[in-house]
Scaffold this motif. Structure first.
Motif, mmCIF file in Angstrom:
data_model
loop_
_atom_site.group_PDB
_atom_site.id
_atom_site.type_symbol
_atom_site.label_atom_id
_atom_site.label_comp_id
_atom_site.label_asym_id
_atom_site.label_seq_id
_atom_site.Cartn_x
_atom_site.Cartn_y
_atom_site.Cartn_z
ATOM 1 N N ASP A 136 2.475 -7.664 1.194
ATOM 2 C CA ASP A 136 3.576 -8.052 2.072
ATOM 3 C C ASP A 136 4.267 -6.857 2.709
ATOM 4 O O ASP A 136 5.374 -6.981 3.236
ATOM 5 C CB ASP A 136 4.610 -8.870 1.288
ATOM 6 N N GLY A 137 3.636 -5.678 2.615
ATOM 7 C CA GLY A 137 4.259 -4.471 3.148
ATOM 8 C C GLY A 137 4.821 -3.610 2.033
ATOM 9 O O GLY A 137 4.528 -3.826 0.847
ATOM 10 N N PRO A 138 5.637 -2.621 2.349
ATOM 11 C CA PRO A 138 6.181 -1.737 1.316
ATOM 12 C C PRO A 138 7.041 -2.505 0.314
ATOM 13 O O PRO A 138 7.828 -3.365 0.696
ATOM 14 C CB PRO A 138 7.004 -0.722 2.110
ATOM 15 N N ASP A 139 6.870 -2.190 -0.965
ATOM 16 C CA ASP A 139 7.598 -2.899 -2.014
ATOM 17 C C ASP A 139 7.676 -1.990 -3.236
ATOM 18 O O ASP A 139 7.016 -0.946 -3.311
ATOM 19 C CB ASP A 139 6.883 -4.213 -2.364
ATOM 20 N N LEU A 140 8.459 -2.403 -4.204
ATOM 21 C CA LEU A 140 8.628 -1.632 -5.425
ATOM 22 C C LEU A 140 7.370 -1.716 -6.287
ATOM 23 O O LEU A 140 6.870 -2.808 -6.563
ATOM 24 C CB LEU A 140 9.829 -2.182 -6.198
ATOM 25 N N ASP A 141 6.862 -0.559 -6.694
ATOM 26 C CA ASP A 141 5.717 -0.483 -7.601
ATOM 27 C C ASP A 141 6.260 -0.575 -9.020
ATOM 28 O O ASP A 141 6.821 0.383 -9.546
ATOM 29 C CB ASP A 141 4.969 0.835 -7.382
ATOM 30 N N ASN A 142 6.116 -1.726 -9.632
ATOM 31 C CA ASN A 142 6.746 -1.998 -10.913
ATOM 32 C C ASN A 142 6.355 -0.985 -11.994
ATOM 33 O O ASN A 142 7.216 -0.332 -12.605
ATOM 34 C CB ASN A 142 6.389 -3.406 -11.385
#
Length: 324
Positions: A136-142
């Motif tokens: 979905d695009g840039p996001d938090l890498d858990n």
């Protein structure tokens, strides 16, 4: 049954204090503080009248002033000189929170120093960890962000924090932090988890206070949907199972139903009366629409009645003075 039963009998002015079921005390209160690395003077937070961003040089005096009024605990937020993609200032040995912790503990050894454990104030993108490209695009890498939280936790404990408070809402964050603290010899440091933190519109003034606005998207992929009560309880239950010592619900006033349910999980429970809650009361009071002291005490009493053992509030010092 009436007329034998008359509940008003115990509401006479002289008797009323004897039957007060819920009372807020100074022991319930935690004061949030913002410290700015490299600042020379305190700066008013315009959206939170009466609150300030403090220079590190003021940490000792601020702590002494709070202790004089009976405040026994503070939670610290830091604004660093430099930000980067990996929040390196957050775990630096000489970082702003680390230095503020040392100064406060040296000046007021009995003050309980709680450190907010997150990365949003320290990243150049404003999110709570490491960013990667998702479908979905840039996001938090858990999982990459868990390793970052471990480094921050150990650094804060080494600086003298009495408690760490992870606020990033990552999956597995409590377990990862517990393992890191224990491995570094800090098994005695408790974790107060922001276990149910909602993606709320009430954080607006905090963005100014902590300089933590995000450069893209929002935090809805890791913070709670305000509409989800069952999922909110599940979040806190998971943090309990991972080893949290204290569970927290944030914000407080709009989520008293969730707070009451989290209390039933059996751990000490905290609630954060957030910046938006503070600013709404303050603005209405400054316009002469409400009695500030009465509204504040009513709101905090409601939060405690719902189950909070601890209340983080920007009104902490005011309330301590009123109670005295």
């Amino acid at each position: 049954m009436f007329p034998q039963t008359r509940l008003r009998r115990l509401r006479r002015q002289s008797l009323r204090p004897l039957f007060t079921e819920t009372q807020v005390t100074r022991n319930d209160l935690i004061m949030p503080l913002f410290f700015v690395e490299g600042a020379a003077d305190k700066v008013p937070i315009t959206s939170m009248p009466g609150q300030y961003r403090w220079p590190l040089s003021a940490a000792a005096d601020v702590a002494k002033d709070l202790a004089k009024d009976g405040i026994k605990a503070v939670i610290l937020f830091g604004i660093p000189k430099t930000k980067d993609a990996v929040a390196s200032s957050a775990f630096a040995a000489d970082g702003v929170i680390q230095e503020a912790t040392r100064a406060i503990k040296a000046a007021v050894p009995d003050m309980v120093v709680i450190t907010d454990l997150c990365a949003c104030e320290y990243t150049d993108h404003g999110h709570c960890g490491i960013i990667h490209e998702s479908c979905d695009g840039p996001d938090l890498d858990n999982d990459a962000s868990l390793a970052l939280m471990q480094k921050i936790a150990v650094s804060q404990a080494a600086a003298g924090a009495d408690m760490v408070a992870p606020s990033c809402m990552l999956d597995g964050m409590v377990m990862a932090i517990r393992e890191a603290l224990d491995s570094a010899g800090y098994e005695y440091i408790p974790i107060m988890s922001y276990s149910t933190k909602f993606a709320s519109a009430l954080y607006g003034p905090f963005r100014e206070a902590a300089d933590s606005g995000f450069s893209f998207g929002d935090r809805s992929t890791y913070q709670m949907n305000p509409a989800n009560g069952r999922e909110a309880l599940r979040e806190s239950l998971l943090d309990k199972e991972e080893g949290a010592d204290i569970l927290m619900v944030k914000p407080a006033s709009f989520y008293l139903d969730v707070l009451a349910q989290v209390k039933e999980l059996g751990l000490p429970t905290a609630a954060y009366q957030v910046s938006g809650e503070y600013s709404m009361i303050k603005a209405a009071a400054q316009n002469g629409w409400i009695d500030e002291k009465r509204i504040v005490m009513e709101s905090l009493t409601s939060i405690k009645r719902a189950g909070a053992d601890l209340i983080i509030t920007y009104y902490a010092q005011d309330v301590a003075r009123w109670l005295a």
